[in-house]
Design an enzyme around this catalytic site. Structure first.
Site, mmCIF file in Angstrom:
data_model
loop_
_atom_site.group_PDB
_atom_site.id
_atom_site.type_symbol
_atom_site.label_atom_id
_atom_site.label_comp_id
_atom_site.label_asym_id
_atom_site.label_seq_id
_atom_site.Cartn_x
_atom_site.Cartn_y
_atom_site.Cartn_z
ATOM 1 N N ARG A 74 8.524 38.646 85.513
ATOM 2 C CA ARG A 74 8.972 38.591 84.120
ATOM 3 C C ARG A 74 9.920 39.745 83.794
ATOM 4 O O ARG A 74 11.125 39.578 83.686
ATOM 5 C CB ARG A 74 7.761 38.601 83.177
ATOM 6 C CG ARG A 74 8.074 38.191 81.734
ATOM 7 C CD ARG A 74 8.704 39.260 80.872
ATOM 8 N NE ARG A 74 7.910 40.475 80.766
ATOM 9 C CZ ARG A 74 8.288 41.531 80.071
ATOM 10 N NH1 ARG A 74 9.465 41.547 79.438
ATOM 11 N NH2 ARG A 74 7.536 42.618 80.028
ATOM 12 N N ASP A 75 9.393 40.946 83.681
ATOM 13 C CA ASP A 75 10.221 42.080 83.278
ATOM 14 C C ASP A 75 11.267 42.415 84.327
ATOM 15 O O ASP A 75 12.368 42.860 84.013
ATOM 16 C CB ASP A 75 9.336 43.298 83.001
ATOM 17 C CG ASP A 75 10.051 44.381 82.207
ATOM 18 O OD1 ASP A 75 11.228 44.179 81.853
ATOM 19 O OD2 ASP A 75 9.439 45.418 81.936
ATOM 20 N N CYS B 269 15.333 45.456 79.427
ATOM 21 C CA CYS B 269 15.104 44.697 78.199
ATOM 22 C C CYS B 269 16.445 44.247 77.628
ATOM 23 O O CYS B 269 17.318 45.086 77.390
ATOM 24 C CB CYS B 269 14.347 45.544 77.177
ATOM 25 S SG CYS B 269 14.140 44.725 75.572
#
Length: 320
Positions: A22-23, A248
């Site tokens: 995910r990240d 992000c």
């Protein structure tokens, strides 16, 4: 070395949460196929990972890399000994994650400042705390567990310094909802070991007996030092990403999670157990490097583990 790092058996165990699916991938420009994401999950499991953040249930227009969240969940390996985590920002995301029937734990996110909270999830900081509490409650109502991360705990890309008291107040409010843990995230990689040790200690005391998890980015080269400071201060769970990928989309300059290989090497050499196989992590790094078609940031992935002596040469020298 600090006595805080040891149990009576002189062997402390630090739990690792693998966040590369995910990240690690969410901010990458290269499109990663669903089959490769599933292979990454499989390699993490093979290396010993037992908690894996497999995807996030967000608007695919905002985070295109996570557009296949349902497809990833549909083909996750059937493992009773692995906890699959889905990151969710709101109740719609929570409903999607629950509907897959494959997610074991919902990961909610609160943000320490209003400007970043608006950029990240379209709500105020206080609103993100309430959303966290609702997501945790929803998880518990459906037989799952919930955990929460306080993003930008050590600094905000828009507002700069973040007051420690603000983070502590948020952690205390979220703890009332009954998550399994609360994480402090250095979303943009600005933390330093002194700040980390101080804030982890204060939050740990405020939410006791809930454990503290930490999530560091190595943007400015302080990631490993911050991990060490955090576990010295009592954090018992660390987020890491194979290869050191991460970032992000909504936080300018938020590059690179601490690499799983680098953290495991450091802790293993210090006598702290992680349950992970370093050689298999290095193999996963090299495989992922091929998928991404670039060298990954992890240092141990490039240098390898601690040098192993050439036993044949040693015997030859002994017999000479």
């Amino acid at each position: 070395m600090s006595e805080k790092l040891y149990t009576k058996s002189r062997k402390r165990v630090i739990e690792m949460v693998e966040v590369s699916p995910r990240d690690g991938l969410q901010n990458e420009k290269r499109d990663v196929a669903t089959i490769d994401k599933l292979a990454l999950v499989g390699r993490a499991i093979d290396a010993g990972s037992r908690r894996i953040e497999v995807t996030s249930f967000v608007n695919p227009r905002a985070v295109p890399q996570m557009a296949d969240a349902d497809a990833v969940c549909a083909d996750l390996p059937e493992r009773d000994d692995v906890i699959y985590i889905g990151l969710v920002m709101n109740m719609r995301g929570a409903e999607r994650a629950i509907a897959t029937g494959r997610i074991d734990q919902l990961g909610a996110v609160a943000v320490s400042t209003d400007q970043f909270a608006m950029a990240n999830q379209g709500q105020t900081s206080d609103g993100s705390v309430e959303a966290c509490r609702d997501i945790i409650a929803s998880a518990k109502e459906t037989g799952l567990t919930g955990q929460a991360t306080i993003a930008a705990s050590f600094g905000c890309p828009f507002e700069g310094e973040v007051e420690e008291d603000r983070v502590i107040a948020m952690a205390t409010a979220i703890a009332e909802a009954g998550p399994v843990e609360i994480a402090l995230a250095d979303t943009i990689g600005v933390a330093n070991p002194a700040h980390v040790e101080r804030l982890v200690t204060r939050v740990r005391e405020a939410i006791d007996p809930l454990p503290v998890r930490v999530h560091f980015h190595n943007t400015r080269g302080t990631g490993l030092a911050n991990v060490w400071a955090a576990i010295s201060a009592g954090a018992s769970i660390v987020d890491t990403s194979i290869g050191g990928l991460g970032g992000c989309p909504f936080a300018p300059g938020a590059a690179g999670n601490v690499a799983t290989e680098d953290v495991v090497y450091m802790l293993d050499r210090a006598g702290i157990a992680t349950g992970l196989d370093l050689e298999k992590l290095i193999e996963a790094n090299r495989w992922l490097s091929g998928v991404m078609e670039k060298e990954l940031p992890a240092m141990v992935g490039r240098a390898g583990g601690f040098p192993k002596p050439d036993m044949k040469s040693k015997r030859e020298r002994t017999n000479a």
